[in-house]
Scaffold this motif. Structure first.
Motif, short mmCIF file in Angstrom:
data_model
loop_
_atom_site.label_atom_id
_atom_site.label_comp_id
_atom_site.label_asym_id
_atom_site.label_seq_id
_atom_site.Cartn_x
_atom_site.Cartn_y
_atom_site.Cartn_z
N GLN A 5 -6.05 -34.35 -33.99
CA GLN A 5 -5.59 -33.12 -34.65
C GLN A 5 -6.07 -31.90 -33.86
O GLN A 5 -5.49 -30.83 -33.96
CB GLN A 5 -6.09 -33.05 -36.09
N ARG A 8 -1.90 -34.52 -38.73
CA ARG A 8 -2.32 -35.90 -38.47
C ARG A 8 -1.07 -36.77 -38.35
O ARG A 8 -0.20 -36.75 -39.22
CB ARG A 8 -3.19 -36.38 -39.62
N ASP A 24 -8.75 -38.21 -34.42
CA ASP A 24 -7.36 -38.38 -34.89
C ASP A 24 -6.35 -37.53 -34.13
O ASP A 24 -5.18 -37.46 -34.51
CB ASP A 24 -7.28 -38.10 -36.39
N PHE A 29 -4.80 -26.65 -34.35
CA PHE A 29 -4.99 -27.82 -35.23
C PHE A 29 -3.61 -28.37 -35.59
O PHE A 29 -2.79 -27.69 -36.18
CB PHE A 29 -5.75 -27.40 -36.49
N ASP A 38 -12.79 -34.55 -33.38
CA ASP A 38 -12.26 -35.64 -34.21
C ASP A 38 -11.49 -36.65 -33.36
O ASP A 38 -10.99 -36.33 -32.28
CB ASP A 38 -11.34 -35.08 -35.30
MG LIG Z 1 -8.24 -35.05 -39.30
#
Ligand SMILES: [Mg+2]
Ligand SMILES: Nc1nc2c(ncn2[C@@H]2O[C@H](COP(=O)(O)OP(=O)(O)O)[C@@H](O)[C@H]2O)c(=O)[nH]1
Length: 298
Positions: free
Chosen positions: A103, A211, A101, A208, A99
């Motif tokens: 994360q 965000r 972002d 993880f 991803d």
């Molecule tokens: Mg995300």
């Protein structure tokens, strides 16, 4: 030594309005895998999916030369599909999807691609729920994740703990054959597709983070968007599990009605409904068999 001697790893970053975070993800990948070069030949592909911000510009300024741009937003599934197709066309030994972002931690990519390079797996999914979650996920998100992971596990017979992860890696063998039917999201359909194609699927714990910028694409519409795709993948892989009971049910209903009418003194086919039920049931059975032949001959 030339780069060509190393396994060719293509890292795909689908992005939609991630100008605040994508540079960090790219830089960490470059620092970890390109600059230090951990014995891979790494290339990054950014799929900018109709962003209205400066995502593409930031990616370019960060040194990514391969940016695929969608003029309008098509969805994470569509962006992942085009990235995986392009990785295959470019001859990747391994394709990774991460991803934009931040994360995920690009450090985890190493762990993900090892089983593929050692030819122990074709698809490796990073599970966030085996100790790597670094924040308290909102209750409804956590329940949704549990539900869909349970559903995908039930439908595939695999033990899936995270059917919504955004970090995953694929072998060339799977890239050659993969199929994604939905543009909306990616992971559930990739797990189900890979399983139906007898790929070796593995989960590995990954971290993880929360965000920090931008906005998640997930909304209350999520279940409505993903359920039809999950159901379709299930009957693509198991047509007889749907058509067989349905056909048998119709035939049984027709026969029961026929016997009832016969006992009442008329002939077995004394009512048109009986013929419709029996013939309809047989037809559904035949459709199921046809779908089964097409599916298993792929
Ligand atoms: Mg995300
Ligand atoms: N290509 C593309 N990527 C998207 C879209 N929506 C979200 N993403 C990207 O997909 C990744 C995961 O999305 P996100 O909204 O963070 O999902 P979450 O982590 O499950 O909340 C991020 O890198 C997003 O930039 C989209 O419509 N198209």
């Amino acid at each position: 030594m030339t780069l060509e001697k190393y396994p060719y790893v293509i890292i795909i970053i689908p992005a939609h309005n991630e100008e605040a975070s994508i540079a960090t993800v790219i830089k960490k990948i470059q620092d970890n895998y390109v600059v230090q070069n951990k014995n891979y030949w790494v290339e990054i592909i950014v799929v900018d999916d109709g962003s209205s911000d400066n995502t593409a510009k930031v990616a370019k300024e960060s040194g990514v030369s391969r940016i695929i741009s969608h003029i309008k937003n098509r969805g994470l599934g569509a962006a992942t599909r085009i990235g995986l197709q392009r990785a295959y066309e470019m001859g990747a030994d391994v394709a990774v999807k991460i991803d934009a972002d931040f994360q995920h931690d690009p450090d985890d990519i190493d762990k993900l691609i090892q089983p593929i390079l050692e030819d122990k797996a074709d698809c490796v999914f990073g599970s966030r729920f085996n100790g790597g979650l670094k924040y308290t996920m909102p209750f409804y998100r956590s329940m949704g994740n549990r539900f869909f992971s349970y559903l995908v596990s039930k439908l595939t017979g695999l033990k899936v703990t995270d059917a919504q992860t955004g970090l995953m890696a694929f072998s060339k063998r799977y890239l050659k054959d993969f199929e994604m039917i939905s543009d909306y999201n990616e992971t559930q359909q990739l797990i189900m597709d890979a399983n139906s194609k007898h790929m070796r699927i593995m989960e590995i714990p990954v971290v993880f983070y929360k965000r920090k910028s931008g906005k998640s694409f997930i909304s209350w519409r999520y279940p409505i968007k993903v359920m039809p795709t999950i159901i379709r993948f299930f009957y693509y892989a198991n047509p007889l599990k749907i058509f067989l009971p349905l056909g048998v049910l119709l035939i049984a209903a027709g026969v029961t009605l026929g016997i009832k009418i016969m006992l009442a003194g008329e002939g077995f086919f004394g009512d048109a409904t009986i013929s419709i039920l029996v013939i309809g049931g047989i037809q559904i059975l035949l459709f199921g068999m046809l779908a089964d032949i097409i599916g298993t001959k792929r």
